[in-house]
Design a protein around this motif. Sequence first.
Motif: not given
Length: 329
Positions: A54-57, A76-81, A106-115
């Motif tokens: 339920s965290t991401h929509k 996530s595609f809900d624009s959040t991390i 972000h104003e749109n889908e987040v496609k990638g994250v990296a540390w």
Amino acid sequence: MPIELLKSLRLHKDKLWSLDCSKGLMATASSDRKIKLVNLQNLDFKLVEELDDSTHKKSVRSVSFRPNSSILAAGSFDSTISIWGKDDSDPLDNPETDLLAIIEGHENEVKGVAWSHSGEFLASCSRDKSVWIWEADELGEEYECLSVLQEHSQDVKHVVWHPNMNLLASSSYDDTIRLWKEDADDWECAAVLNGHEGTVWCSDFEKSEASLRLVSCSDDATVRVWKYVEEGEDGEDIWTLDAILPNIHSRAVYSVNWSSHGYIASAGSDGILAVYKEVEQGNWEVVAQQNEAHSVFEVNMVKWTRVGDKDLILTGGDDGFANVWCFTP
């Protein structure tokens, strides 16, 4: 046979987009909005935990563990991390993973994250054509945006850090790879790699400490290796194409990963998993090929890891499965 299927794990009811490994855990992300944690130690492959869906929509598109940690970032595609964490003393024995933070911007889908290699920085990229660099506190609970990089002209698909330098690569729908580095308390584009004739889906740095080489893959069905040459007169870094790997794929290549022992693995929409070895500088050969790695489904992700004395290749596909392959050179 150099590649042997050890385990096929049905983890998701929809596309498995991304996976990552740390401290004996594998995390997977899916269009079903779920994140699964699986035990890899002793080749156990048991599901440890399912994080709150339920965290991401919308779809969870990318996951990345903070180095030497069980802190996990999910885009996530809900624009959040979302940022998740558990007791690092023994993450496999601790069943509770807590939601530490939700990052917005972000104003749109987040496609990638990296540390980054030190765990100090988190990079994210989006359909909004931007790359964001965040500074994280030690606990992984507080994040400050240091820079918003907006030089790509299209959707940014993937970000990856060099294994021991604060050097970031981003791959884009605009057919380019951009390299970013810190300069005078800001981040700037150090180089633009041109040559692919389609969307660049993914890239990865060679793991050797002395190396400045990068592998990339594209909609043009090619896998390419690039190398750093020198710093140019204008201050930008000069990179050159080092090799185009043997033409194995017939359609888009979605994922590449460079192992710590020098092999490159690739996978894509044609369902092929391929492994390449460099036989001499700039000359590569295919040492393993697995057709229909996920039956008739596309393969979205490939990742090397090592468990005990075994080199494993992890793949995730549109079928919702994570497949575990043993590679024997």
